[in-house]
Enzyme design. Structure first.
Site, PDB file in Angstrom:
ATOM      1  N   ASN A 286       0.811  -1.222   0.000  1.00  0.00           N
ATOM      2  CA  ASN A 286       0.000   0.000   0.000  1.00  0.00           C
ATOM      3  C   ASN A 286       0.843   1.270   0.000  1.00  0.00           C
ATOM      4  O   ASN A 286       0.335   2.351  -0.310  1.00  0.00           O
ATOM      5  CB  ASN A 286      -0.941   0.012   1.197  1.00  0.00           C
ATOM      6  CG  ASN A 286      -2.188  -0.829   0.972  1.00  0.00           C
ATOM      7  OD1 ASN A 286      -2.554  -1.109  -0.165  1.00  0.00           O
ATOM      8  ND2 ASN A 286      -2.834  -1.240   2.050  1.00  0.00           N
TER       9      ASN A 286
ATOM     10  N   PHE B 135      -3.438  -9.073   6.245  1.00  0.00           N
ATOM     11  CA  PHE B 135      -3.285  -8.728   4.831  1.00  0.00           C
ATOM     12  C   PHE B 135      -1.952  -8.062   4.518  1.00  0.00           C
ATOM     13  O   PHE B 135      -1.669  -7.755   3.367  1.00  0.00           O
ATOM     14  CB  PHE B 135      -4.451  -7.842   4.385  1.00  0.00           C
ATOM     15  CG  PHE B 135      -5.739  -8.597   4.274  1.00  0.00           C
ATOM     16  CD1 PHE B 135      -6.083  -9.222   3.091  1.00  0.00           C
ATOM     17  CD2 PHE B 135      -6.589  -8.719   5.362  1.00  0.00           C
ATOM     18  CE1 PHE B 135      -7.253  -9.941   2.990  1.00  0.00           C
ATOM     19  CE2 PHE B 135      -7.759  -9.442   5.274  1.00  0.00           C
ATOM     20  CZ  PHE B 135      -8.101 -10.057   4.082  1.00  0.00           C
ATOM     21  N   HIS B 136      -1.147  -7.793   5.537  1.00  0.00           N
ATOM     22  CA  HIS B 136       0.231  -7.341   5.348  1.00  0.00           C
ATOM     23  C   HIS B 136       0.334  -6.098   4.464  1.00  0.00           C
ATOM     24  O   HIS B 136       1.329  -5.908   3.752  1.00  0.00           O
ATOM     25  CB  HIS B 136       1.080  -8.479   4.775  1.00  0.00           C
ATOM     26  CG  HIS B 136       0.865  -9.773   5.499  1.00  0.00           C
ATOM     27  ND1 HIS B 136      -0.044 -10.708   5.076  1.00  0.00           N
ATOM     28  CD2 HIS B 136       1.424 -10.263   6.633  1.00  0.00           C
ATOM     29  CE1 HIS B 136      -0.047 -11.735   5.914  1.00  0.00           C
ATOM     30  NE2 HIS B 136       0.833 -11.490   6.869  1.00  0.00           N
ATOM     31  N   CYS B 137      -0.726  -5.268   4.492  1.00  0.00           N
ATOM     32  CA  CYS B 137      -0.767  -4.012   3.727  1.00  0.00           C
ATOM     33  C   CYS B 137      -0.607  -4.250   2.227  1.00  0.00           C
ATOM     34  O   CYS B 137      -0.132  -3.368   1.505  1.00  0.00           O
ATOM     35  CB  CYS B 137       0.301  -3.031   4.215  1.00  0.00           C
ATOM     36  SG  CYS B 137       0.128  -2.567   5.944  1.00  0.00           S
ATOM     37  N   THR B 138      -0.974  -5.429   1.739  1.00  0.00           N
ATOM     38  CA  THR B 138      -0.857  -5.712   0.311  1.00  0.00           C
ATOM     39  C   THR B 138      -2.076  -6.485  -0.185  1.00  0.00           C
ATOM     40  O   THR B 138      -1.968  -7.679  -0.531  1.00  0.00           O
ATOM     41  CB  THR B 138       0.449  -6.449  -0.022  1.00  0.00           C
ATOM     42  OG1 THR B 138       0.501  -6.703  -1.438  1.00  0.00           O
ATOM     43  CG2 THR B 138       0.582  -7.761   0.747  1.00  0.00           C
TER      44      THR B 138
END
Length: 390
Positions: A103, A341-344
């Site tokens: 992100n 979601f690991h910012c992705t």
């Protein structure tokens, strides 16, 4: 933690532990040279300036950067990526990115789509994260200003062929921005050889430094609009931001104590070499993958065992929520991983895990083989209890 042993497998978020020289340098800086660098001529200020410049020189050496002043220090990779993206793009520009992006690239691009009307094309990879560079070149138009790519996926561990993309970008007169959040200090990086115009890097991950540090390499032929305006200690009589580097991009007092620690982290990487670090981490990764795939119900994401990747192992366990898995690993076994979601979200769409997220275990250079064994045994035990009641 709390006098209990911890197995730390969250190095993709922040590396831990740090080499002792890192925190020793930070303490020494606070004791001996905690003045403002570049803002005074007294002895402590001069000493602080030397600390900051020595950090620039070491980073330049690591990434094969010709002039250390082409490195602008930032708070983190996200800050650096915003400086690059917002400082370069104009209304009507076209940008190419991939379906692996964090992100920190996607959100600034999407914000500029809304605000000034840039166009963004996301090139899809296959389910393992492998990118066809021909698709990148095919997406270039007369308005393409920038290719922005992660060096490797923070979800899948897949390594993107940045050098091949750099060759295309140079041939087509397009700028290349590389997000090295997961590769700096872990994979060899040569900005000239790889055709990188801007390299965003964190201090707190593979470079072994503290949080609150990072930077952006900016090619000497490239000018960006500063993200912030303010005091620099130079050209103070002028109402506009100075054009000299790195002052143009570093308004305000820098994190000198953090940079003192980062300097020692980078020096440690130079001594050990990124290739040696990658080789060790990849071996630990393959051992973890081999153990996890023997557990019934486990699905591994990303490249297969034996395929080149970084030390990121994301997985799903049938019937078990990733957040529950991470909680149990922490509370019952003292193992630190990350779930979600690991910012992705783009990466999860690529991997087919968008509905659930995933558990991510990321070994580091200081991870022991015994800790990998403990992780495998813990997942196996959780699997037996939750799925089979044993």
């Amino acid at each position: 933690m709390d006098n209990k042993p911890i197995i730390y497998l969250d190095n993709a978020a922040t590396s831990w532990p740090k080499p002792p020289a890192v925190w020793e340098a930070m303490e020494r800086n606070m004791r001996e040279s905690a003045a403002n660098p570049g803002r005074g001529s007294h002895a402590m200020a001069v000493k602080a300036s030397r600390v900051v410049f020595e950090t620039r020189k070491r980073i330049a050496r690591l990434f094969r950067i010709g002039n250390p002043n082409d490195i602008a220090f930032t708070m983190n990779t996200t800050h650096a990526l915003n400086l690059a993206i917002q400082g370069l793009l104009q209304p009507g520009d076209h940008v190419i990115a991939t379906s692996l992006e964090h992100n920190s690239i996607r959100r600034p691009l999407e914000a500029l789509k809304r605000k000034i009307g840039i166009e963004v094309t996301y090139i899809s990879t296959d389910v393992k994260g492998f990118l066809d560079v021909k698709a990148v070149e095919a997406a270039i138009t007369a308005r393409t200003k920038l290719i922005a790519v992660t060096h490797n996926s923070n979800l899948l561990g897949t390594i993107v062929p940045v050098g091949e993309i750099g060759a295309i970008a140079r041939r087509r007169n397009v700028k290349l921005l590389v997000d090295s959040a997961q590769s700096a200090g872990v994979l060899p990086i040569d900005v000239e050889d790889m055709g990188i115009d801007m390299l965003a890097f964190p201090g707190h991950k593979g470079l072994m430094g503290p949080q609150g540090t990072g930077g952006l390499y900016i090619h000497p032929n490239l000018e960006l609009e500063p993200l912030m305006q303010g005091g620099t200690g130079s050209k103070s009589e002028a109402p506009e931001q100075p054009h000299i580097r790195p002052d143009r991009y570093e308004a305000g007092t820098p994190n000198t104590v953090g940079l003192a620690g980062l300097s020692e982290g980078v020096q440690y990487i130079i001594k050990e070499t990124p290739q040696a670090i990658h080789n060790k981490e990849q071996q630990l990764t393959f051992e973890l993958m081999e153990g996890l795939q023997r557990i019934p119900g486990v699905t591994l994401l990303g490249p297969d065992i034996g395929e080149e990747r970084t030390a990121i192992v994301s997985f799903l366990l049938e019937g078990v929520d990733p957040s529950e898995m991470a909680f149990l690993l922490d509370q019952q076994f003292g193992i630190a991983v990350r779930a979600g979601f690991h910012c992705t979200p783009l990466g999860h769409e690529t991997a087919g895990s968008y509905e659930t997220g995933a558990v991510r275990a990321s070994p580091g250079y200081f991870t022991q083989k015994s800790e990998i064994v403990s992780m495998i045994e813990a997942v196996s035990e959780i699997n037996r209890k939750l799925r089979f009641g044993k």
